[in-house]
Design a protein around this motif. Structure first.
Motif, PDB file in Angstrom:
ATOM      1  N   VAL A 208      -6.636  -2.209   1.943  1.00  0.00           N
ATOM      2  CA  VAL A 208      -5.276  -1.715   1.701  1.00  0.00           C
ATOM      3  C   VAL A 208      -5.166  -0.961   0.383  1.00  0.00           C
ATOM      4  CG1 VAL A 208      -2.879  -2.397   1.332  1.00  0.00           C
ATOM      5  CG2 VAL A 208      -4.189  -3.407   3.214  1.00  0.00           C
ATOM      6  N   ALA A 212      -4.751   3.178   0.122  1.00  0.00           N
ATOM      7  CA  ALA A 212      -3.434   3.591  -0.360  1.00  0.00           C
ATOM      8  C   ALA A 212      -3.515   4.776  -1.314  1.00  0.00           C
ATOM      9  CB  ALA A 212      -2.735   2.423  -1.042  1.00  0.00           C
ATOM     10  N   HIS A 217       0.949   6.024   3.633  1.00  0.00           N
ATOM     11  CA  HIS A 217       1.375   4.651   3.385  1.00  0.00           C
ATOM     12  C   HIS A 217       0.447   3.722   4.149  1.00  0.00           C
ATOM     13  CE1 HIS A 217       4.236   1.571   2.087  1.00  0.00           C
ATOM     14  NE2 HIS A 217       4.001   0.981   3.258  1.00  0.00           N
ATOM     15  N   VAL A 218       0.188   2.546   3.564  1.00  0.00           N
ATOM     16  CA  VAL A 218      -0.670   1.552   4.210  1.00  0.00           C
ATOM     17  C   VAL A 218       0.109   0.242   4.328  1.00  0.00           C
ATOM     18  CG1 VAL A 218      -2.852   0.307   4.166  1.00  0.00           C
ATOM     19  CG2 VAL A 218      -2.714   2.603   3.185  1.00  0.00           C
ATOM     20  N   GLU A 320      -0.496  -1.775  -5.750  1.00  0.00           N
ATOM     21  CA  GLU A 320      -0.100  -0.791  -4.732  1.00  0.00           C
ATOM     22  C   GLU A 320       1.199  -1.187  -4.047  1.00  0.00           C
ATOM     23  OE1 GLU A 320      -1.602   2.088  -4.452  1.00  0.00           O
ATOM     24  OE2 GLU A 320      -2.977   1.431  -6.028  1.00  0.00           O
ATOM     25  N   ALA A 326       1.904   0.724  -0.623  1.00  0.00           N
ATOM     26  CA  ALA A 326       1.469  -0.249   0.378  1.00  0.00           C
ATOM     27  C   ALA A 326       2.578  -1.269   0.573  1.00  0.00           C
ATOM     28  CB  ALA A 326       0.185  -0.938  -0.059  1.00  0.00           C
TER      29      ALA A 326
END
Length: 514
Positions: A208, A212, A217-218, A320, A326
């Motif tokens: 992630v 990112a 977007h994650v 993040e 994220a």
């Protein structure tokens, strides 16, 4: 990184009378290279061979190539006791770890002795001849056979060819890209894409923040939370010690500092689980702020160290999430749609890319088919001896690491024990060593761990016992006492031999106690 290719001596078919080697190491990863180096240092008269199914050494650290792949343990304990870790980052990335393994192998001449592209299919033990008949598959499709006195399995405990892949309804309708971390497509471009990572373990926690940096977007989609703790990527004390002390001494002191601290925090978690849980959640809340729903997304429903605690170098995942690049969603999947994932809450997660970080598939004994004097051997019916041999399986060692600490700590101790055992057998003219199962020892799960990948493999893994030497310790000091200084002829290990055969033919300086 490029792999130095070395022409290996061809393996030939032959009658099974004179063994090709004293010991065959299976696997050229972190454990295998370490095992070979221990043999060089402590049992130099042992004739060993190493086979590796893949075309490159490195094992896990060559196989895994997903974004951000890194260690989940500090390198002063994940690294070898005999080779100092001198890079700045204690929580190291995969390529750095691979270079470390490669340099260890190259510097010691091990690389030139690895026979690549040879996968062990089956191993048949002959008591009358005191040797293993090993069948290998070569990359060109040919089958070869070798013989050896001892087998040393350094192939890990999970499948390299198959990950855990749960079936999701509607998965075939997804119009984006579906990815498994274990088989990451190097050409995948996720720049500006909406990414959903399914999972909450160490792989998801690594992917992630790494993705990112480039993705639109994650989202980390988890069914339930995992304990996650921010830890400095660099060990300040280790760096100070490296400035003023020789590299070996600095590494040794840092290694022991981290061993002791790790054991202390693990015992603290076991003794005061509620207090430790509250403290870990408070640390997470400090990272994410009071407005974030820490109770929902980062408060597991199990005790600390019932499953592995994820280490976040410099809190990268938290960073993040704070920055909005994220997010974390705790929910269950109803089905996969053409454009994303429909959740039980009614929410729909839009995705261009879905990464299924749903775990490993464990195996036993490297998926090798074993037999003893013509009878198939089932590891699921065996009991582990000191966590590195199995009951009623002669002359076989296995490198198995810890669930609550670095893998290499146990692998190093196991290699030392193997060298001690070989010298003991040579001294007394023994050619066979086999732990015989104690009928009074009550069977328990091999891993005292509630993680899904462990529970799924319960039917294929061996068991441990409720007493020594059948206990599988998750404790370095206990294993040090058991493997480094305990008696080899302990009444459980059964030794037999032939005066003219095997290692006993050669003399060797004996400076270590039995």
């Amino acid at each position: 990184m490029p792999q130095a290719q070395t022409a290996a001596a061809p393996i030939k078919n032959h009658s099974f009378h004179t063994p090709d080697s004293d010991l065959l190491i299976v696997g050229a990863g972190l454990s295998g290279i370490g095992a070979a180096r221990h043999l060089q240092l402590r049992s130099p008269h042992t004739r060993w061979t190493m086979v590796e199914a893949r075309a490159r050494l490195g094992g896990t650290w060559d196989l895994f190539r997903y974004p951000g792949v890194r260690s989940d343990s500090d390198m002063h304990t994940l690294g070898y006791a005999f080779k100092p870790w001198t890079e700045r980052k204690a929580i190291a990335d995969g390529p750095s770890i691979l270079r470390y393994i490669q340099s260890t192998s190259d510097e010691t001449g091990i690389t030139s002795q690895i026979q690549f592209g040879r996968k062990v299919l089956k191993a048949d033990w002959s008591t009358s001849q005191s040797l293993w008949r090993v069948t290998l598959s070569l990359t060109n499709g040919a089958i070869a056979k070798v013989t050896t006195r001892f087998l040393y399995l350094c192939s890990g405990y999970y499948s390299y060819t198959q990950a855990h892949q749960p079936a999701f309804e509607g998965q075939g309708t997804f119009q984006g890209t579906w990815v498994y971390p274990q088989f990451w497509p190097q050409e995948l471009d996720y720049s500006g894409k909406k990414v959903v990572v399914i999972g909450s373990g160490a792989t998801a926690a690594t992917l992630v923040p790494a993705m990112a940096a480039k993705a639109l977007h994650v989202t980390m989609l988890q069914r339930s939370p995992t304990y996650m703790v921010s830890r400095p990527a660099e060990d300040a004390l280790a760096l100070q010690l490296q400035r003023f002390l020789p590299a070996g001494l600095a590494h040794h002191l840092t290694r022991w500092k981290n061993i002791v601290l790790g054991m202390y925090f693990f015992r603290l978690a076991r003794r005061y689980p509620d207090k430790v849980k509250s403290h870990l959640i408070d640390l997470t809340r400090q990272q994410l702020g009071t407005d974030f729903d820490t109770a929902k997304h980062f408060t597991p429903n199990y005790k600390p160290w019932d499953q592995r605690v994820c280490m976040l170098p410099d809190g990268d995942l938290f960073r993040e999430v704070r920055a909005g690049r994220a997010s974390v969603v705790t929910d269950t999947i109803v089905c996969i749609t053409p454009t994303g994932i429909e959740l039980a809450s009614g929410k729909h997660l839009a995705a261009d890319i879905i990464v299924s970080a749903t775990g490993l598939q464990l195996n036993a004994l490297g998926d090798i088919a074993f037999s003893v004097d013509g009878q198939a051997y089932n590891p699921a019916q065996a009991m582990a001896y000191k966590g590195m041999m199995l009951s009623d399986l002669p002359n076989v060692f296995m490198a198995m690491g810890y669930t609550n600490a670095s893998w290499t700590l146990k692998a190093d101790l196991t290699a030392g024990y193997v060298c001690r055992l070989l010298k003991h057998m040579e001294r007394h003219g023994y050619t066979q060593a086999v732990p015989r199962r104690d009928p009074l020892a009550k069977a328990q799960a091999y891993f005292d761990f509630s993680s899904g990948y462990v529970q799924r493999a319960a039917s294929v893994l061996p068991v441990q016992g409720d007493r020594a030497p059948w206990r599988v310790h998750q404790n370095y000091i206990a294993d040090m006492l058991s493997l480094r200084w305990s008696r080899l002829d302990d009444g459980v290990m059964q030794f037999t031999g032939h005066a003219k055969a095997g290692l006993a033919e050669r003399s060797v300086a004996r400076s270590e106690p039995d």
